[in-house]
Design a protein around this motif. Structure first.
Motif, PDB file in Angstrom:
ATOM      1  N   ILE A  22       0.860  -1.184   0.000  1.00 52.82           N
ATOM      2  CA  ILE A  22       0.000   0.000   0.000  1.00 52.82           C
ATOM      3  C   ILE A  22       0.894   1.230   0.000  1.00 52.82           C
ATOM      4  O   ILE A  22       1.752   1.380   0.875  1.00 52.82           O
ATOM      5  CB  ILE A  22      -0.911   0.018   1.240  1.00 52.82           C
ATOM      6  N   GLU A  38       0.368  -4.758   2.211  1.00 53.23           N
ATOM      7  CA  GLU A  38      -1.079  -4.890   2.058  1.00 53.23           C
ATOM      8  C   GLU A  38      -1.506  -6.236   2.635  1.00 53.23           C
ATOM      9  O   GLU A  38      -1.049  -7.297   2.192  1.00 53.23           O
ATOM     10  CB  GLU A  38      -1.479  -4.811   0.589  1.00 53.23           C
ATOM     11  N   TRP A 152     -10.887   6.377   6.807  1.00 49.55           N
ATOM     12  CA  TRP A 152      -9.697   7.217   6.668  1.00 49.55           C
ATOM     13  C   TRP A 152      -9.881   8.624   7.211  1.00 49.55           C
ATOM     14  O   TRP A 152      -8.907   9.344   7.398  1.00 49.55           O
ATOM     15  CB  TRP A 152      -9.285   7.309   5.195  1.00 49.55           C
ATOM     16  N   SER A 178      -7.889   1.690   7.154  1.00 50.35           N
ATOM     17  CA  SER A 178      -8.131   1.987   5.754  1.00 50.35           C
ATOM     18  C   SER A 178      -6.811   2.035   4.983  1.00 50.35           C
ATOM     19  O   SER A 178      -5.787   2.480   5.513  1.00 50.35           O
ATOM     20  CB  SER A 178      -8.839   3.338   5.631  1.00 50.35           C
ATOM     21  N   PRO A 179      -6.810   1.623   3.716  1.00 57.14           N
ATOM     22  CA  PRO A 179      -5.564   1.700   2.942  1.00 57.14           C
ATOM     23  C   PRO A 179      -5.084   3.134   2.704  1.00 57.14           C
ATOM     24  O   PRO A 179      -3.905   3.336   2.413  1.00 57.14           O
ATOM     25  CB  PRO A 179      -5.920   1.007   1.616  1.00 57.14           C
ATOM     26  N   GLU A 180      -5.971   4.116   2.842  1.00 57.48           N
ATOM     27  CA  GLU A 180      -5.525   5.514   2.702  1.00 57.48           C
ATOM     28  C   GLU A 180      -4.738   5.987   3.917  1.00 57.48           C
ATOM     29  O   GLU A 180      -3.893   6.880   3.800  1.00 57.48           O
ATOM     30  CB  GLU A 180      -6.735   6.438   2.489  1.00 57.48           C
ATOM     31  N   GLY A 208      -7.723  -3.560   1.916  1.00 63.20           N
ATOM     32  CA  GLY A 208      -8.875  -3.007   1.230  1.00 63.20           C
ATOM     33  C   GLY A 208     -10.167  -3.711   1.587  1.00 63.20           C
ATOM     34  O   GLY A 208     -10.255  -4.483   2.554  1.00 63.20           O
ATOM     35  N   ARG A 209     -11.182  -3.476   0.752  1.00 61.50           N
ATOM     36  CA  ARG A 209     -12.544  -3.916   1.075  1.00 61.50           C
ATOM     37  C   ARG A 209     -12.695  -5.435   1.082  1.00 61.50           C
ATOM     38  O   ARG A 209     -13.398  -5.993   1.929  1.00 61.50           O
ATOM     39  CB  ARG A 209     -13.528  -3.304   0.074  1.00 61.50           C
TER      40      ARG A 209
END
Length: 477
Positions: A22, A38, A152, A178-180, A208-209
């Motif tokens: 990520i 990730e 995020w 969250s990946p952000e 992620g989702r």
């Protein structure tokens, strides 16, 4: 550059199962500022297994609440000493103005943590009741392994709404950032280790989702706590319903700020800077519908346009900045799409619009729409950016009707010279919270929504109850 090549699983820094990375991108410079592994389904399996072992076999749930509070209290003390570091890291990741970050992204999360440490000493963990057939001991026990999925926009605040009460209750936690915004979880993991929270009790798996969905449905997870969109919340609720899994959902909002006839306009505009535009408007409880009496509509429109138009937009690390960039290019394009939609629907831009403040960075001009009808999509859908809709009303009953004419029911506010009357109006708004001449979240009071804004409550003693099971033990006198 913040680079990490390990995941914090079961209290250990371990190599990830996969090779995905990520990249964390600055919303101000559009440059990469961090990289983390990730997480994968295999990483979730390891984290849940560690949490399951720690709950079923480890010391954490067997400790007294006071013993857990002592350890979590050490974490709260570390957090208090280093919260500036956390604030700066969150700002770098997602663009929250540093002045807001110091307060909303670091100080308040620490206060939530400390609140639950203190609550452990006074909460009625066990009581004796005189039942109709004899005495009964009623105990409160931890619910088990908790999946905490956080967004995020306020990553530490939403995490602490889950992690703090879960830890005090005696639960073990697998959190999915969250990946952000994964970087703040790495900093917190270091503090968790330093505080001496036992192995297996906390894991962080940024992903992620799809990986989040896998965590939600995992058979060894006893409870899910999620903050995010209503659409995602519906999917999570369906899974938890099928599995009869405990769930707390804190979802979207489209909150209304009602300006009554006697409102002090200057004070109200100052209050709306935070209530409506906190965190660049990327806040589920932001009061983005402004309801003004028709008799004062033009006056309110002028004042609102002046206030919003004068906000300083710029580098989120600058303490004079009031509006920073949005979290991502995707979010920038989404918000600009709503600005176009508002114009197509017939609303009038009275400040802001589609002219980007800067060529670089994911900035959107703070925007106010006038001539808005509450049936317009810009008045019904959550935009999640610095965009306000000014809606006229005929009388107080009409204002209450418009405020309640929403599929959401999270927050709201009433602005008036008569506080007692403002409270009476607030009682008629179908939302989980509604302030008078302010909007704030207090750690000692429940936060959550009616209608499509979610299920359950966080904060307050109610937030602790969400991580407890009640057991009745009848016995002879």
């Amino acid at each position: 550059m913040h680079e990490h090549d390990r995941l914090f699983i079961g209290g250990q820094w371990t190599a990830p199962a996969g090779t995905g990375v990520i990249e964390v991108i600055s919303p101000h410079t559009e440059e990469v500022i961090g990289r983390v592994p990730e997480g994968t389904q295999a990483d979730i399996d390891r984290a849940v297994a560690a949490a399951r072992r720690a709950f079923d076999e480890g010391p954490w749930p067997k400790m007294t609440p006071a013993e857990r509070a002592e350890i979590v209290g050490r974490l709260a003390a570390i957090y208090a000493e280093r919260q500036q570091q956390m604030a700066e890291l969150v700002t770098a990741q997602m663009g929250s103005p540093i002045l807001f970050s110091v307060f909303g992204q670091a100080a308040i999360p620490q206060q939530v943590l400390q609140y639950y440490v203190d609550l452990a000493a006074t909460y009625p963990w066990e009581e004796e009741r005189q039942g109709m057939l004899g005495p009964v001991t009623v105990t409160r026990e931890p619910v088990g392994v908790v999946a905490a999925i956080v967004p995020w926009n306020v990553p530490q605040f939403t995490l602490m709404l889950k992690l703090a009460p879960a830890l005090i209750a005696g639960c073990t936690v697998v959190a999915k950032p969250s990946p952000e915004t994964p970087l703040d979880s790495y900093l917190l993991a270091e503090w968790i280790t330093e505080a001496g929270i036992p192995e297996g009790v906390v894991s962080f798996v940024p992903a992620g989702r799809e990986v989040g969905a896998y965590l939600v449905a995992h058979p060894d997870v006893d409870k899910v706590s999620f903050t995010g969109s209503t659409a995602a919340g519906r999917q999570i609720g369906e899974v938890c319903g099928r599995q009869l899994k405990r769930v707390t959902l804190e979802l979207g909002g489209k909150s209304a700020a009602i300006l009554l006839e006697d409102a002090d306009l200057a004070a109200t505009m100052e209050g709306l800077k935070l209530a409506s535009l906190m965190n660049n408007g990327e806040a589920c409880a932001a009061q983005t519908r402004i309801l003004a009496p028709r008799s004062r509509y033009d006056e309110v429109a002028d004042a609102l346009a002046e206030m919003v138009g004068s906000l300083k937009v710029g580098d989120p690390a600058d303490y004079s900045t009031e509006i920073g960039p949005l979290v991502s290019r995707r979010q920038q394009e989404r918000v600009e799409g709503y600005i176009r939609l508002g114009q197509e629907e017939g609303a009038k831009v009275i400040t802001g619009g589609l002219n980007r403040p800067y060529d670089r960075g994911w900035y959107v001009a703070p925007t106010v729409f006038a001539d808005v009808d509450n049936s317009m999509r810009i008045a019904q859908e959550e935009i999640f950016g610095p965009v306000l809709a000014l809606i006229p009303y005929e009388d107080e009953a009409d204002a209450i009707r418009i405020a309640n004419d929403s599929s959401y029911g999270l927050g709201g506010s009433v602005w008036t010279a008569d506080v007692a009357h403002g409270i009476e109006v607030a009682r008629q708004i179908r939302t989980g919270s509604c302030g008078v001449n302010m909007y704030t979240l207090d750690p000692n009071t429940p936060f959550g929504g009616f209608k499509n804004s979610g299920l359950g409550r966080e904060l307050g003693p109610e937030g602790l109850v969400a991580y407890l099971e009640h057991k009745s033990i009848p016995h002879p006198a």
